[in-house]
Motif scaffolding. Sequence first.
Motif, PDB file in Angstrom:
ATOM      1  N   ILE A 193       0.765  -0.794   0.025  1.00 16.21           N
ATOM      2  CA  ILE A 193       0.142  -0.083   0.044  1.00 16.21           C
ATOM      3  C   ILE A 193       0.719   1.452   0.238  1.00 16.21           C
ATOM      4  CG2 ILE A 193      -1.617   1.190   1.477  1.00 16.21           C
ATOM      5  CD1 ILE A 193      -3.096  -1.363   2.063  1.00 16.21           C
ATOM      6  N   TYR A 194       1.565   1.364   0.651  1.00 16.58           N
ATOM      7  CA  TYR A 194       3.232   2.391   0.631  1.00 16.58           C
ATOM      8  C   TYR A 194       3.345   2.760  -0.768  1.00 16.58           C
ATOM      9  CZ  TYR A 194       3.243   2.415   5.452  1.00 16.58           C
ATOM     10  OH  TYR A 194       3.423   2.540   7.086  1.00 16.58           O
ATOM     11  N   LEU A 195       3.597   1.465  -1.609  1.00 13.00           N
ATOM     12  CA  LEU A 195       4.421   1.766  -3.117  1.00 13.00           C
ATOM     13  C   LEU A 195       3.583   2.337  -4.012  1.00 13.00           C
ATOM     14  CD1 LEU A 195       6.425  -1.560  -3.417  1.00 13.00           C
ATOM     15  CD2 LEU A 195       6.894   1.022  -3.641  1.00 13.00           C
ATOM     16  N   ILE A 196       2.228   1.619  -3.485  1.00 13.04           N
ATOM     17  CA  ILE A 196       0.749   2.061  -4.553  1.00 13.04           C
ATOM     18  C   ILE A 196       0.644   4.385  -4.166  1.00 13.04           C
ATOM     19  CG2 ILE A 196      -1.464   2.506  -4.046  1.00 13.04           C
ATOM     20  CD1 ILE A 196      -2.004  -0.754  -4.316  1.00 13.04           C
ATOM     21  N   HIS A 197       1.024   4.288  -2.811  1.00 13.44           N
ATOM     22  CA  HIS A 197       0.803   5.655  -2.812  1.00 13.44           C
ATOM     23  C   HIS A 197       1.686   6.399  -3.323  1.00 13.44           C
ATOM     24  CE1 HIS A 197      -2.262   5.001   1.313  1.00 13.44           C
ATOM     25  NE2 HIS A 197      -2.048   4.299   0.321  1.00 13.44           N
ATOM     26  N   GLU A 198       3.112   5.745  -3.733  1.00 15.93           N
ATOM     27  CA  GLU A 198       4.150   6.648  -4.295  1.00 15.93           C
ATOM     28  C   GLU A 198       4.554   6.675  -5.198  1.00 15.93           C
ATOM     29  OE1 GLU A 198       7.766   8.805  -4.035  1.00 15.93           O
ATOM     30  OE2 GLU A 198       6.162   7.663  -2.057  1.00 15.93           O
ATOM     31  N   ARG A 202       4.015   9.216  -8.624  1.00 20.08           N
ATOM     32  CA  ARG A 202       5.147   9.558  -9.461  1.00 20.08           C
ATOM     33  C   ARG A 202       4.481   9.338 -10.948  1.00 20.08           C
ATOM     34  NH1 ARG A 202      10.749   9.082  -7.526  1.00 20.08           N
ATOM     35  NH2 ARG A 202      10.548   9.099  -4.885  1.00 20.08           N
ATOM     36  N   LEU A 203       3.482   8.934 -11.164  1.00 17.20           N
ATOM     37  CA  LEU A 203       3.529   8.064 -12.561  1.00 17.20           C
ATOM     38  C   LEU A 203       2.629   8.856 -13.331  1.00 17.20           C
ATOM     39  CD1 LEU A 203       1.108   4.541 -11.658  1.00 17.20           C
ATOM     40  CD2 LEU A 203       3.827   5.095 -12.579  1.00 17.20           C
ATOM     41  N   PRO A 204       2.190   9.372 -14.611  1.00 15.80           N
ATOM     42  CA  PRO A 204       1.901   9.887 -14.975  1.00 15.80           C
ATOM     43  C   PRO A 204       0.567  10.184 -15.122  1.00 15.80           C
ATOM     44  CG  PRO A 204       2.933   8.424 -16.529  1.00 15.80           C
ATOM     45  CD  PRO A 204       3.259   8.709 -15.627  1.00 15.80           C
ATOM     46  N   GLN A 205      -0.542  11.500 -15.087  1.00 14.51           N
ATOM     47  CA  GLN A 205      -1.707  11.758 -14.965  1.00 14.51           C
ATOM     48  C   GLN A 205      -2.244  10.956 -15.857  1.00 14.51           C
ATOM     49  OE1 GLN A 205      -3.261  14.925 -15.473  1.00 14.51           O
ATOM     50  NE2 GLN A 205      -5.097  14.841 -14.717  1.00 14.51           N
ATOM     51  N   GLY A 206      -3.210   9.904 -16.054  1.00 13.52           N
ATOM     52  CA  GLY A 206      -3.698   8.856 -16.679  1.00 13.52           C
ATOM     53  C   GLY A 206      -3.621   7.491 -16.738  1.00 13.52           C
ATOM     54  N   VAL A 207      -2.282   7.565 -16.095  1.00 18.07           N
ATOM     55  CA  VAL A 207      -1.711   6.114 -15.787  1.00 18.07           C
ATOM     56  C   VAL A 207      -2.146   5.537 -13.966  1.00 18.07           C
ATOM     57  CG1 VAL A 207       0.498   4.569 -15.279  1.00 18.07           C
ATOM     58  CG2 VAL A 207      -0.020   6.312 -17.697  1.00 18.07           C
ATOM     59  N   ASP A 208      -3.144   5.511 -13.770  1.00  9.16           N
ATOM     60  CA  ASP A 208      -4.051   5.614 -12.280  1.00  9.16           C
ATOM     61  C   ASP A 208      -3.093   3.989 -11.987  1.00  9.16           C
ATOM     62  OD1 ASP A 208      -5.225   7.914 -13.015  1.00  9.16           O
ATOM     63  OD2 ASP A 208      -6.632   6.811 -12.936  1.00  9.16           O
ATOM     64  N   ILE A 209      -2.840   4.156 -10.775  1.00 11.63           N
ATOM     65  CA  ILE A 209      -2.752   2.439  -9.998  1.00 11.63           C
ATOM     66  C   ILE A 209      -3.689   2.868  -8.059  1.00 11.63           C
ATOM     67  CG2 ILE A 209      -0.983   3.775  -8.498  1.00 11.63           C
ATOM     68  CD1 ILE A 209       0.693   0.520  -8.270  1.00 11.63           C
ATOM     69  N   VAL A 210      -4.260   1.595  -8.778  1.00 16.39           N
ATOM     70  CA  VAL A 210      -5.181   1.166  -7.172  1.00 16.39           C
ATOM     71  C   VAL A 210      -5.314  -0.370  -6.466  1.00 16.39           C
ATOM     72  CG1 VAL A 210      -6.998   2.564  -8.304  1.00 16.39           C
ATOM     73  CG2 VAL A 210      -6.768   0.125  -8.457  1.00 16.39           C
ATOM     74  N   PRO A 268      -9.851   6.874  -7.470  1.00 19.66           N
ATOM     75  CA  PRO A 268      -8.783   7.682  -8.014  1.00 19.66           C
ATOM     76  C   PRO A 268      -7.759   7.313  -8.067  1.00 19.66           C
ATOM     77  CG  PRO A 268     -10.484   9.290  -6.213  1.00 19.66           C
ATOM     78  CD  PRO A 268     -10.850   7.203  -6.745  1.00 19.66           C
ATOM     79  N   SER A 269      -6.550   7.246  -8.277  1.00 19.13           N
ATOM     80  CA  SER A 269      -5.149   6.647  -8.114  1.00 19.13           C
ATOM     81  C   SER A 269      -4.735   6.929  -7.323  1.00 19.13           C
ATOM     82  CB  SER A 269      -4.010   7.522  -8.767  1.00 19.13           C
ATOM     83  OG  SER A 269      -3.061   6.744  -9.365  1.00 19.13           O
ATOM     84  N   GLY A 270      -4.408   5.620  -6.441  1.00 19.60           N
ATOM     85  CA  GLY A 270      -3.513   5.691  -4.712  1.00 19.60           C
ATOM     86  C   GLY A 270      -4.820   4.791  -4.121  1.00 19.60           C
ATOM     87  N   GLN A 293      10.886   6.213   2.521  1.00 17.08           N
ATOM     88  CA  GLN A 293      12.132   5.235   2.908  1.00 17.08           C
ATOM     89  C   GLN A 293      12.138   3.982   1.794  1.00 17.08           C
ATOM     90  OE1 GLN A 293      10.783   5.793   6.995  1.00 17.08           O
ATOM     91  NE2 GLN A 293      12.378   7.470   6.966  1.00 17.08           N
ATOM     92  N   LEU A 294      10.038   3.504   1.586  1.00 18.33           N
ATOM     93  CA  LEU A 294      10.111   2.690   1.085  1.00 18.33           C
ATOM     94  C   LEU A 294      10.903   2.248  -0.238  1.00 18.33           C
ATOM     95  CD1 LEU A 294       9.262  -0.462   0.849  1.00 18.33           C
ATOM     96  CD2 LEU A 294       7.227   0.481   0.539  1.00 18.33           C
ATOM     97  N   TRP A 295      10.395   3.133  -0.877  1.00 18.36           N
ATOM     98  CA  TRP A 295      11.069   3.901  -2.565  1.00 18.36           C
ATOM     99  C   TRP A 295      12.061   3.325  -2.599  1.00 18.36           C
ATOM    100  CZ3 TRP A 295       8.083   4.039  -6.858  1.00 18.36           C
ATOM    101  CH2 TRP A 295       8.174   4.631  -7.757  1.00 18.36           C
ATOM    102  N   GLU A 296      12.808   4.321  -2.076  1.00 25.20           N
ATOM    103  CA  GLU A 296      14.231   4.537  -1.661  1.00 25.20           C
ATOM    104  C   GLU A 296      14.544   3.325  -1.812  1.00 25.20           C
ATOM    105  OE1 GLU A 296      15.077   7.288   1.452  1.00 25.20           O
ATOM    106  OE2 GLU A 296      14.571   8.801  -0.202  1.00 25.20           O
TER     107      GLU A 296
END
Length: 307
Positions: A193-198, A202-210, A268-270, A293-296
């Motif tokens: 879930i942390y990754l989804i939020h990050e 970062r993804l461009p508008q129109g590329v959604d992640i849920v 919505p994305s996220g 921190q997880l992303w890094e």
Amino acid sequence: MTRTIVMTGATRGFGRVAVERVLDGDAEAHLVLLARGATGNELAAQLRRNGRAVTSIPMDLLSMGSVRAAADELIRRLDTGDLPPLRGFIGNAGLLYTNNVTESPDGFEATFAVNVLANHVLLRLLQDRFEVPSRIVLTVSDAHFGDFRHNAGMMPAPSWQDPAGLARIRAFPEADTVTAGGTAYSTSKLAAIYLIHEYARRLPQGVDIVGYNPGFVPGTGLSRDAGAAVRFVGRRIMPLLTLTPMASSQKVAGQRLADVALGRVPAPSGSYIDRTRVERSSKESYDPDRERQLWEAVEDLRSSVAS
């Protein structure tokens, strides 16, 4: 418009149900299965006999080299026009181990490798190939709440720590126990879930992640690497819970996953989609510092296996 949808975790459990519903619900979809061994090829061949557009690329989520090779092959086919534009990704594969000492070929803790790192490596490699509009779906779990209301005491609560430590074995006390394995699982789902939020940032508008939470779904094969007794309970006893509101059948969970992937559930994305609607995930799951921190950490791990 013909489009490519990529899917992991498609050959068994509710993922297998979702495959049929995605293909029935989107006549323009070309489904690419990323699967271990011969299972993906066998399923793709079976579906093609019914006139469906399905391709299989071999991939073992435990091996980051295998994940990279599969992504490279997918990118090659997209770039040469062998596959239509990429507009969907369903990351449905996941594993639950009965310990916290199982190591991947790359030296990572196996739960973290499959449930977190493999999805990240795939998405980072494919990130520039998604065309607008696209929807990315990762299967998450209400195990990340860690409370009785959501888990009925069947799963330990997550225990967050330095992500670099979570990626290695023995991150939790009594690492060779079922409790440690369950903690690794619930923590990996919090990390997802942390990754989804990050990614949503970062993804461009129109590329959604849920994230999609199917709820408790007995008999999925999630614990297929567990001992015989645990597998027996999972196959024979737990499915009886689908007769109660506590659990969903594989058929229902798979149909819902497909509906989320096809965009039939507005979100919505996220977002965190709990079965059929957008809900708040746990209070703990909203933490921008942990997300960064997880992303890094996973970026560092991704780089380490590429070198």
